[in-house]
Design a protein around this motif. Sequence first.
Motif, PDB file in Angstrom:
ATOM      1  N   SER A  72      37.217  26.473  32.501  1.00 38.27           N
ATOM      2  CA  SER A  72      36.439  25.244  32.697  1.00 38.27           C
ATOM      3  C   SER A  72      36.774  24.582  34.033  1.00 38.27           C
ATOM      4  CB  SER A  72      36.691  24.263  31.546  1.00 38.27           C
ATOM      5  OG  SER A  72      38.026  23.801  31.545  1.00 38.27           O
ATOM      6  N   LYS A 135      39.346  19.482  28.291  1.00 39.96           N
ATOM      7  CA  LYS A 135      37.991  19.237  27.786  1.00 39.96           C
ATOM      8  C   LYS A 135      37.711  17.739  27.665  1.00 39.96           C
ATOM      9  CE  LYS A 135      36.712  19.567  23.471  1.00 39.96           C
ATOM     10  NZ  LYS A 135      36.414  20.035  22.100  1.00 39.96           N
ATOM     11  N   TYR A 227      30.277  31.952  35.439  1.00 42.95           N
ATOM     12  CA  TYR A 227      29.648  31.404  34.232  1.00 42.95           C
ATOM     13  C   TYR A 227      28.758  30.213  34.581  1.00 42.95           C
ATOM     14  CZ  TYR A 227      29.188  28.987  29.753  1.00 42.95           C
ATOM     15  OH  TYR A 227      28.681  28.354  28.646  1.00 42.95           O
ATOM     16  N   LYS A 235      28.790  22.109  29.975  1.00 44.38           N
ATOM     17  CA  LYS A 235      29.155  21.068  29.018  1.00 44.38           C
ATOM     18  C   LYS A 235      30.581  21.316  28.549  1.00 44.38           C
ATOM     19  CE  LYS A 235      24.543  19.941  27.304  1.00 44.38           C
ATOM     20  NZ  LYS A 235      23.676  19.792  26.123  1.00 44.38           N
ATOM     21  N   ASN A 238      31.515  23.796  25.739  1.00 44.68           N
ATOM     22  CA  ASN A 238      31.455  25.253  25.929  1.00 44.68           C
ATOM     23  C   ASN A 238      32.831  25.868  26.165  1.00 44.68           C
ATOM     24  OD1 ASN A 238      28.676  25.018  25.798  1.00 44.68           O
ATOM     25  ND2 ASN A 238      28.390  25.012  28.007  1.00 44.68           N
ATOM     26  N   LYS A 243      36.492  29.269  22.361  1.00 40.90           N
ATOM     27  CA  LYS A 243      36.305  30.196  23.480  1.00 40.90           C
ATOM     28  C   LYS A 243      37.611  30.921  23.796  1.00 40.90           C
ATOM     29  CE  LYS A 243      34.027  32.087  26.870  1.00 40.90           C
ATOM     30  NZ  LYS A 243      32.944  33.065  26.579  1.00 40.90           N
TER      31      LYS A 243
END
Length: 323
Positions: A72, A135, A227, A235, A238, A243
């Motif tokens: 991320s 996140k 990605y 978002k 995700n 994951k």
Amino acid sequence: MNKKINKSTILNIVAAVAVYIVVMVLIQGGILGRQAMSIIIPCCINVMMAVSLCLLVGFLGELTLGHAGFMSIGAYSGALVTNALDLPAPVELLIGLAVGGTVAAIFSLIIGLPVLRLKGDYLAIVTLGFGEIIKSVINSLGFTGGAKGLTGISAHSNYKNFTFVYIFVLLTILVISNLVKSRHGRAICSVRDNYIAAEAVGIKVSKFKTMAFVISGFFAGMAGVFYAHNVGILKPGNFDYNKSIEILVMVVLGGMGNIKGAILAAVVLTALPEVLRGAADFRMLLYAIVLIAMMLFNNSKFRMNMIEKRNLKKSMNLQKEGE
């Protein structure tokens, strides 16, 4: 020995070229449907993620559950940079990859220095917490788009740019494979095999653990950039712990410390949900059954006997060469 190494290298090159040719024929020939086209790049991304995690879980022997967090970081960093640039697509993506991978590596270093003092379940829990913190932070920042997501990301890495993505997949595999076979790689494996013995012979355990963590984070960040430029919108949801567990399953299913196995498992587990889409409500049930069957086969006596025979044959060939 050199002949064996050369033969193995040639086979790997032939396999890589063959895969590329087959995929390009399928893309250019219009043989694949829209859904099948959509999983080509996710397969490449998951191969990068699985191979990079294999370095930590398979070769270093440390269980981490925060790999999606590094993905991320790379995804958002790379996407924010490319959104701010106005350059040719390949140049933008290269800059995005460099930034995404570097930022993810820096965070890996910051997290790795204190966290890698832990081992086993404790390390898994801390890295899981790290992934959830990342996140939550992304979710609360304005410039990342918050819960609404970061939009307007150019599709620089969709299936039309498969060649570009495939080169970086091969680069990831090449770097990790050569690292494992190198002097540093043997030191990393020694930490996995016997932590105390490795320290006793003078191996700086913390140094090699941090090195593996940073390299793994770097490639996870690069996978995140691909990605972002494939889906076009990011978002925070995700990149949750599901994951991380999905990537971990690929590594475990492929065999701990088995790069080829991790690659195969990543491709199969990425493609399987789409292949089973025609089964409608039974899709995830069949997916779970196939997953269980593969795990049972992985630990079956039949497979163990195959591995033993292969290892015995290798040792006999080495013995003949020595004579």
